[in-house]
Design a protein around this motif. Structure first.
Motif, PDB file in Angstrom:
ATOM      1  N   HIS A 139      -7.797   4.009   2.323  1.00 25.47           N
ATOM      2  CA  HIS A 139      -6.838   3.057   1.777  1.00 25.47           C
ATOM      3  C   HIS A 139      -7.750   1.712   1.676  1.00 25.47           C
ATOM      4  O   HIS A 139      -8.075   1.238   2.789  1.00 25.47           O
ATOM      5  N   GLY A 140      -7.131   0.833   0.610  1.00 21.13           N
ATOM      6  CA  GLY A 140      -7.531  -0.638   0.622  1.00 21.13           C
ATOM      7  C   GLY A 140      -8.818  -1.051   0.177  1.00 21.13           C
ATOM      8  O   GLY A 140      -9.019  -2.190   0.130  1.00 21.13           O
TER       9      GLY A 140
ATOM     10  N   ASP B 265       0.785  -1.253   0.114  1.00 19.49           N
ATOM     11  CA  ASP B 265      -0.100   0.070   0.001  1.00 19.49           C
ATOM     12  C   ASP B 265       0.770   1.388   0.074  1.00 19.49           C
ATOM     13  O   ASP B 265       0.237   2.353  -0.240  1.00 19.49           O
TER      14      ASP B 265
END
Ligand code: C2O
Ligand code: CU
Length: 479
Positions: free
Chosen positions: A415-416, A105
């Protein structure tokens, strides 16, 4: 349609040719063929932001290009991207919007060690979703992003989408001084408490916009990416009826934007289908009027004189194939309440421009200068050391209520994951929208949902970079 063919070998060669640190380059081509391996190097370069005949601007760039090279991956095909740091400081690359393993990430101190000058890091992931994404550093973010490090990451659908042309506009702005050099003063505290570092020069694919050539009758997929530090855009396409088919890379119900105006905050992407229905030889402005007193023409569609590509405009509806997103189960969801707080509490409502106007406001030093999420502020780029704000049960659906208690706009990025945007200020949001970055107007409350299926520590932050680095950032742990 014409396609600029770049072989994988050429891409790799372009990457390694960067032993020369200072290059004068043209804007990236707006079309590349997909590959599964890339090598990119951030470093110093010079760019013709003001056009071929303008002065060159010293920038930081991937492979010397503004924007960085367009990376085209294939949905479901493993990718390997080597990042070689030719900057004089640490960096990382965050693959914004891609659902990938936490270790890939790109957050220094949280998901990986920083990439030191002269060192490399290999990112490997298999993009599950087709769509329009982008990449940028997650270290010294204000400077690294503000000096030019950003590029588009396109994940192609397994089967080609039926359009005549696939166009990409990477939009950003710069704060340039009279010599067309990047103005210093990143991290100005007054700006950090207000609208952030909004620039004075907008570029489209790395240069001040000229015209976009189009042909009557063609159906264009136009991918918009806003890589600005702080500039929110509101785009209108005079004489055209763009249809939104994806937000942040994720397909939605095709729809025309509210009031014909497309809101595009920092880090957000929109995919449009536009049937080019102007007359041969005609011209039509594309206008950004978010800061309404400062509306400007972003670019102009310039129609070729050629006869229309097809006699009757296409009227077949267009829908992108769905991505394999896990559907949240609202009946069995954990609830998460997030309050965005801080910033200057003036009544300016966020429509404040940076630069010149900001300098006249030195007296306004009252008000809180930092930001927080649920009372905690993670600042700077050092993400190490702070415990996660909360831990979400892996595999559980999450129902998130996010309240903007501030007087400013915030594009909030997780994120993610991609999340469903369910409600805004109590009203259901139509068109089945998914996003990884949701734009909250002052005082807005949004309701979002996602499945916490991806374990790890994930950043959640405002993508107005001054807000992020001044406290509007936190970590959610899944697992
Ligand atoms: Cu594009 Cu942490 O963000
Ligand atoms: Cu913000």
């Amino acid at each position: 349609f014409s396609n600029c063919l770049v072989s994988r070998r050429e891409v790799l060669r372009a990457g390694t040719a960067l032993a020369v640190t200072t290059l004068m380059l043209k804007p990236s081509p707006s079309f590349a063929t997909p590959a599964s391996e890339y090598r990119i190097s951030p470093g110093r370069a010079r760019a013709a932001l003001k056009g071929e005949n303008g002065p060159a601007t010293g920038v930081w760039a991937y492979d010397g290009r503004i924007p960085g090279p367009e990376l085209r991956l294939r949905q479901g095909v493993p990718a390997r991207i080597v990042v070689e740091n030719r900057l004089e400081e640490d960096t990382t690359v965050h693959w914004h919007g891609i659902r990938l393993p936490n270790a890939m990430d790109g957050v220094p101190g949280l998901t990986q060690p920083p990439i030191k000058p002269g060192e490399s890091f290999v990112y490997e992931f298999t993009p599950p979703d087709a769509g329009t994404f982008w990449y940028h550093p997650h270290a010294d973010s204000l400077q690294q992003l503000g000096r030019g490090l950003a590029g588009a990451l396109i994940v192609e659908e397994a089967d080609p989408v039926p359009v005549d042309r696939d166009l990409l506009w990477v939009l950003t702005d710069w704060r340039l001084d009279a010599d067309a050099q990047i103005a210093p003063g990143f991290g100005n505290r007054m700006e950090a408490a207000m609208s952030g570092r909004v620039g004075n020069t907008v570029t489209l694919n790395g240069t001040v916009p000229g015209t976009q050539g189009v042909r009557a009758g063609e159906r264009v997929r136009l991918r918009l990416v806003n890589t600005s530090l702080a500039r929110i855009m509101a785009l209108r396409f005079d004489g055209h009826r763009p249809v939104v088919v994806a937000t942040d890379g994720q397909p939605c119900d095709p729809h025309e934007p509210d009031g014909g105006r497309l809101l595009l905050g920092p880090a957000m992407r929109i995919d449009l289908i536009i049937d080019m229905q102007g007359d041969p030889g005609s011209r039509h402005a594309v206008v950004d009027d978010f800061y309404d007193e400062l509306a400007y023409e972003l670019t102009t569609f310039a129609y070729a004189d050629d006869a229309p590509l097809r006699k009757n405009p296409l009227d077949a509806p267009f829908r992108l194939p769905a991505n394999p997103l896990p559907q949240p189960d609202l009946g069995d969801a954990e609830r998460l309440d997030l309050a965005l707080q801080g910033g200057m509490m003036s009544g300016m409502g966020g429509n404040m421009m940076g630069g010149g106007m900001m300098q006249g406001m030195g007296g306004m030093t009252h008000g809180r200068a930092t930001w927080s999420i649920n009372g905690t502020s993670m600042t700077g780029d050092g993400h190490a050391g702070m415990p996660p704000l909360m831990t979400l049960a892996q595999g559980r659906s999450q129902l998130v209520t996010m309240r903007n208690e501030t007087a400013w706009w915030h594009p909030m990025h997780l994120h993610g994951f991609s999340f469903r945007v369910l409600k805004r200020n109590g009203a259901a949001v139509p068109h089945s929208l998914w996003a990884d970055t949701v734009l909250l107007a002052p005082r807005d409350t949004v309701e979002l949902a996602f499945v916490a299926d991806n374990p790890g520590d994930w950043m959640l932050h405002c993508h107005i970079t001054d807000h992020q680095t001044a406290g509007l950032m936190t970590v959610l742990r899944v697992g």
